[in-house]
Design a protein around this motif. Structure first.
Motif, PDB file in Angstrom:
ATOM      1  N   LEU A   1     138.935 -27.951 -27.094  1.00 33.84           N
ATOM      2  CA  LEU A   1     140.253 -27.822 -26.027  1.00 33.84           C
ATOM      3  C   LEU A   1     140.775 -26.248 -26.119  1.00 33.84           C
ATOM      4  O   LEU A   1     140.822 -25.593 -25.213  1.00 33.84           O
ATOM      5  CB  LEU A   1     140.211 -28.714 -25.299  1.00 33.84           C
ATOM      6  CG  LEU A   1     139.311 -29.817 -24.722  1.00 33.84           C
ATOM      7  CD1 LEU A   1     140.445 -31.024 -24.444  1.00 33.84           C
ATOM      8  CD2 LEU A   1     139.091 -29.819 -22.955  1.00 33.84           C
ATOM      9  N   GLY A   2     141.002 -26.104 -27.482  1.00 38.12           N
ATOM     10  CA  GLY A   2     142.606 -24.847 -27.143  1.00 38.12           C
ATOM     11  C   GLY A   2     141.236 -23.897 -27.626  1.00 38.12           C
ATOM     12  O   GLY A   2     142.064 -22.762 -27.211  1.00 38.12           O
TER      13      GLY A   2
ATOM     14  N   PHE B   1     143.188 -33.446 -19.608  1.00 36.92           N
ATOM     15  CA  PHE B   1     143.931 -34.467 -19.627  1.00 36.92           C
ATOM     16  C   PHE B   1     144.721 -35.216 -20.561  1.00 36.92           C
ATOM     17  O   PHE B   1     145.939 -35.626 -20.371  1.00 36.92           O
ATOM     18  CB  PHE B   1     144.282 -34.616 -18.439  1.00 36.92           C
ATOM     19  CG  PHE B   1     143.998 -33.685 -17.425  1.00 36.92           C
ATOM     20  CD1 PHE B   1     145.269 -32.618 -16.714  1.00 36.92           C
ATOM     21  CD2 PHE B   1     143.312 -33.008 -16.389  1.00 36.92           C
ATOM     22  CE1 PHE B   1     145.499 -31.491 -16.254  1.00 36.92           C
ATOM     23  CE2 PHE B   1     143.103 -31.818 -15.611  1.00 36.92           C
ATOM     24  CZ  PHE B   1     144.357 -31.398 -15.303  1.00 36.92           C
ATOM     25  N   ARG B   2     144.171 -35.723 -21.154  1.00 30.36           N
ATOM     26  CA  ARG B   2     143.917 -36.711 -22.156  1.00 30.36           C
ATOM     27  C   ARG B   2     145.134 -35.987 -23.389  1.00 30.36           C
ATOM     28  O   ARG B   2     145.950 -36.461 -24.194  1.00 30.36           O
ATOM     29  CB  ARG B   2     142.931 -36.891 -23.435  1.00 30.36           C
ATOM     30  CG  ARG B   2     142.831 -38.402 -22.155  1.00 30.36           C
ATOM     31  CD  ARG B   2     141.281 -38.994 -22.893  1.00 30.36           C
ATOM     32  NE  ARG B   2     140.770 -40.198 -22.269  1.00 30.36           N
ATOM     33  CZ  ARG B   2     140.059 -39.850 -21.541  1.00 30.36           C
ATOM     34  NH1 ARG B   2     138.799 -39.443 -22.279  1.00 30.36           N
ATOM     35  NH2 ARG B   2     138.847 -40.705 -20.708  1.00 30.36           N
ATOM     36  N   TYR B   3     144.615 -34.567 -23.453  1.00 29.19           N
ATOM     37  CA  TYR B   3     145.192 -33.898 -24.710  1.00 29.19           C
ATOM     38  C   TYR B   3     146.493 -33.053 -24.232  1.00 29.19           C
ATOM     39  O   TYR B   3     147.062 -32.667 -25.211  1.00 29.19           O
ATOM     40  CB  TYR B   3     144.127 -33.087 -25.342  1.00 29.19           C
ATOM     41  CG  TYR B   3     143.658 -34.249 -26.177  1.00 29.19           C
ATOM     42  CD1 TYR B   3     143.746 -34.745 -27.590  1.00 29.19           C
ATOM     43  CD2 TYR B   3     142.045 -34.155 -25.077  1.00 29.19           C
ATOM     44  CE1 TYR B   3     142.688 -35.307 -28.025  1.00 29.19           C
ATOM     45  CE2 TYR B   3     140.951 -34.897 -25.296  1.00 29.19           C
ATOM     46  CZ  TYR B   3     141.348 -35.709 -27.539  1.00 29.19           C
ATOM     47  OH  TYR B   3     140.473 -36.494 -27.739  1.00 29.19           O
ATOM     48  N   TYR B   4     146.529 -32.387 -22.790  1.00 26.79           N
ATOM     49  CA  TYR B   4     147.455 -31.450 -22.465  1.00 26.79           C
ATOM     50  C   TYR B   4     147.343 -31.996 -20.770  1.00 26.79           C
ATOM     51  O   TYR B   4     146.852 -31.911 -20.260  1.00 26.79           O
ATOM     52  CB  TYR B   4     146.073 -30.094 -22.353  1.00 26.79           C
ATOM     53  CG  TYR B   4     146.423 -29.420 -23.598  1.00 26.79           C
ATOM     54  CD1 TYR B   4     147.032 -29.422 -25.003  1.00 26.79           C
ATOM     55  CD2 TYR B   4     144.895 -29.629 -23.585  1.00 26.79           C
ATOM     56  CE1 TYR B   4     146.197 -28.978 -26.054  1.00 26.79           C
ATOM     57  CE2 TYR B   4     144.038 -29.011 -25.283  1.00 26.79           C
ATOM     58  CZ  TYR B   4     145.429 -28.830 -26.249  1.00 26.79           C
ATOM     59  OH  TYR B   4     144.486 -28.207 -27.682  1.00 26.79           O
ATOM     60  N   ALA B   5     149.867 -31.808 -20.977  1.00 23.53           N
ATOM     61  CA  ALA B   5     149.583 -32.009 -19.599  1.00 23.53           C
ATOM     62  C   ALA B   5     148.519 -31.109 -18.312  1.00 23.53           C
ATOM     63  O   ALA B   5     148.825 -31.046 -17.101  1.00 23.53           O
ATOM     64  CB  ALA B   5     151.607 -31.793 -20.227  1.00 23.53           C
TER      65      ALA B   5
ATOM     66  N   ARG C   1     148.695 -25.277 -19.616  1.00 28.18           N
ATOM     67  CA  ARG C   1     149.570 -23.883 -20.397  1.00 28.18           C
ATOM     68  C   ARG C   1     150.529 -24.263 -21.003  1.00 28.18           C
ATOM     69  O   ARG C   1     150.319 -24.074 -22.829  1.00 28.18           O
ATOM     70  CB  ARG C   1     151.110 -23.646 -19.244  1.00 28.18           C
ATOM     71  CG  ARG C   1     152.144 -22.930 -19.900  1.00 28.18           C
ATOM     72  CD  ARG C   1     153.669 -23.074 -19.034  1.00 28.18           C
ATOM     73  NE  ARG C   1     153.690 -24.854 -18.603  1.00 28.18           N
ATOM     74  CZ  ARG C   1     154.489 -25.587 -17.986  1.00 28.18           C
ATOM     75  NH1 ARG C   1     156.506 -24.174 -17.310  1.00 28.18           N
ATOM     76  NH2 ARG C   1     154.970 -26.489 -18.098  1.00 28.18           N
ATOM     77  N   GLU C   2     149.990 -25.682 -21.793  1.00 28.93           N
ATOM     78  CA  GLU C   2     150.461 -26.802 -22.892  1.00 28.93           C
ATOM     79  C   GLU C   2     149.349 -26.310 -23.979  1.00 28.93           C
ATOM     80  O   GLU C   2     150.099 -26.401 -25.337  1.00 28.93           O
ATOM     81  CB  GLU C   2     150.064 -27.618 -22.757  1.00 28.93           C
ATOM     82  CG  GLU C   2     151.498 -28.442 -20.977  1.00 28.93           C
ATOM     83  CD  GLU C   2     153.023 -28.345 -22.234  1.00 28.93           C
ATOM     84  OE1 GLU C   2     153.675 -28.376 -23.506  1.00 28.93           O
ATOM     85  OE2 GLU C   2     153.965 -27.582 -21.590  1.00 28.93           O
ATOM     86  N   VAL C   3     148.130 -25.696 -23.893  1.00 32.32           N
ATOM     87  CA  VAL C   3     147.187 -25.763 -24.616  1.00 32.32           C
ATOM     88  C   VAL C   3     148.394 -24.376 -25.276  1.00 32.32           C
ATOM     89  O   VAL C   3     147.659 -23.914 -26.904  1.00 32.32           O
ATOM     90  CB  VAL C   3     145.767 -25.085 -23.977  1.00 32.32           C
ATOM     91  CG1 VAL C   3     144.807 -24.250 -25.289  1.00 32.32           C
ATOM     92  CG2 VAL C   3     145.503 -25.720 -22.754  1.00 32.32           C
TER      93      VAL C   3
ATOM     94  N   ARG D   1     146.745 -15.313 -28.889  1.00 30.46           N
ATOM     95  CA  ARG D   1     147.882 -16.116 -28.186  1.00 30.46           C
ATOM     96  C   ARG D   1     149.087 -15.072 -27.904  1.00 30.46           C
ATOM     97  O   ARG D   1     149.818 -15.342 -26.173  1.00 30.46           O
ATOM     98  CB  ARG D   1     148.887 -17.205 -29.014  1.00 30.46           C
ATOM     99  CG  ARG D   1     149.646 -17.705 -28.195  1.00 30.46           C
ATOM    100  CD  ARG D   1     150.046 -19.011 -29.427  1.00 30.46           C
ATOM    101  NE  ARG D   1     151.182 -19.751 -28.790  1.00 30.46           N
ATOM    102  CZ  ARG D   1     152.709 -19.410 -28.603  1.00 30.46           C
ATOM    103  NH1 ARG D   1     152.939 -18.604 -28.994  1.00 30.46           N
ATOM    104  NH2 ARG D   1     153.088 -20.509 -27.732  1.00 30.46           N
ATOM    105  N   TYR D   2     149.605 -14.472 -28.418  1.00 30.51           N
ATOM    106  CA  TYR D   2     150.804 -13.610 -27.867  1.00 30.51           C
ATOM    107  C   TYR D   2     150.304 -12.571 -26.494  1.00 30.51           C
ATOM    108  O   TYR D   2     151.196 -12.684 -25.815  1.00 30.51           O
ATOM    109  CB  TYR D   2     151.386 -12.776 -29.351  1.00 30.51           C
ATOM    110  CG  TYR D   2     151.995 -11.818 -28.883  1.00 30.51           C
ATOM    111  CD1 TYR D   2     153.255 -11.701 -28.634  1.00 30.51           C
ATOM    112  CD2 TYR D   2     151.732 -10.058 -28.487  1.00 30.51           C
ATOM    113  CE1 TYR D   2     154.130 -10.413 -28.172  1.00 30.51           C
ATOM    114  CE2 TYR D   2     152.524  -8.874 -27.844  1.00 30.51           C
ATOM    115  CZ  TYR D   2     153.931  -9.479 -27.829  1.00 30.51           C
ATOM    116  OH  TYR D   2     154.613  -8.515 -27.271  1.00 30.51           O
TER     117      TYR D   2
END
Length: 187
Positions: free
Chosen positions: A12-13, A45-49, A52-54, A104-105
């Protein structure tokens, strides 16, 4: 039926980062991330809220590792040197992940909401470092001043590392940045 594959969070990431780079953060949906990863939105949604949380999922571990390095620094060093050593440990851990850090940056830099979240993360790190210094017997305002300054130096070094030449070593850039800070305070 799709056969189960390991590392759903990692997939997912990776899918999220690819889509953020290709389409932009705001134009990417959770459903698209999940589809690219070969998973469902429910699994996302089991892994990230949220999407953005990724980008911020490792923040807690990142801070914990820095605080552990602070605790492990010799009692004989100054507050600023202890901060430098702790952040140096973080730089060593991030070093092998240059391309991911660069991507990411770039995603965060392109979005005001994400930049604000990154600044909040850095402010939280400074507060935690100051508390760690106080636990080592450093008084205020020295503890907060050293922590805030160290985080600022880290941010400047990190930005150089992800935006300049590919052959830069984050640990060296950070050491150079601390050396530049020392020369500024003497001048």
């Amino acid at each position: 039926m799709v056969r189960w594959q390991p590392d759903a969070a990692g997939r997912l990431g990776q899918a999220a980062m690819e889509l953020y780079i290709e389409r932009g953060y705001e134009q990417t949906t959770v459903a698209e991330i999940a589809e690219r990863a070969g998973l469902t939105a429910r699994t996302f949604f089991r892994y990230y809220a949220d999407k953005r949380e990724v980008l911020f999922a490792g923040s807690g571990n990142f801070q914990a590792n820095i605080l552990s390095a602070l605790d492990a620094s010799p009692a004989s060093v100054s507050a600023m040197e202890a901060i430098s050593l702790a952040l140096g440990a973080a730089a060593s851990a991030l070093g092998p992940h240059h391309e991911h850090a660069r991507q990411r940056y770039s995603v965060i830099a392109a979005n005001a909401e994400l930049r604000e979240r990154e600044l909040t993360k850095m402010a939280s790190l400074a507060v935690a470092l100051a508390a760690g210094l106080r636990g080592r017997g450093v008084t205020e305002p020295e503890a907060s001043l050293a922590a805030e300054t160290g985080v600022a130096v880290f941010r400047v070094a990190f930005e150089r590392w992800v935006t300049e030449r590919d052959d830069l070593d984050l640990s060296q850039v950070l050491r150079d940045s601390f050396a530049q800070l020392r020369s500024l305070s003497v001048a």
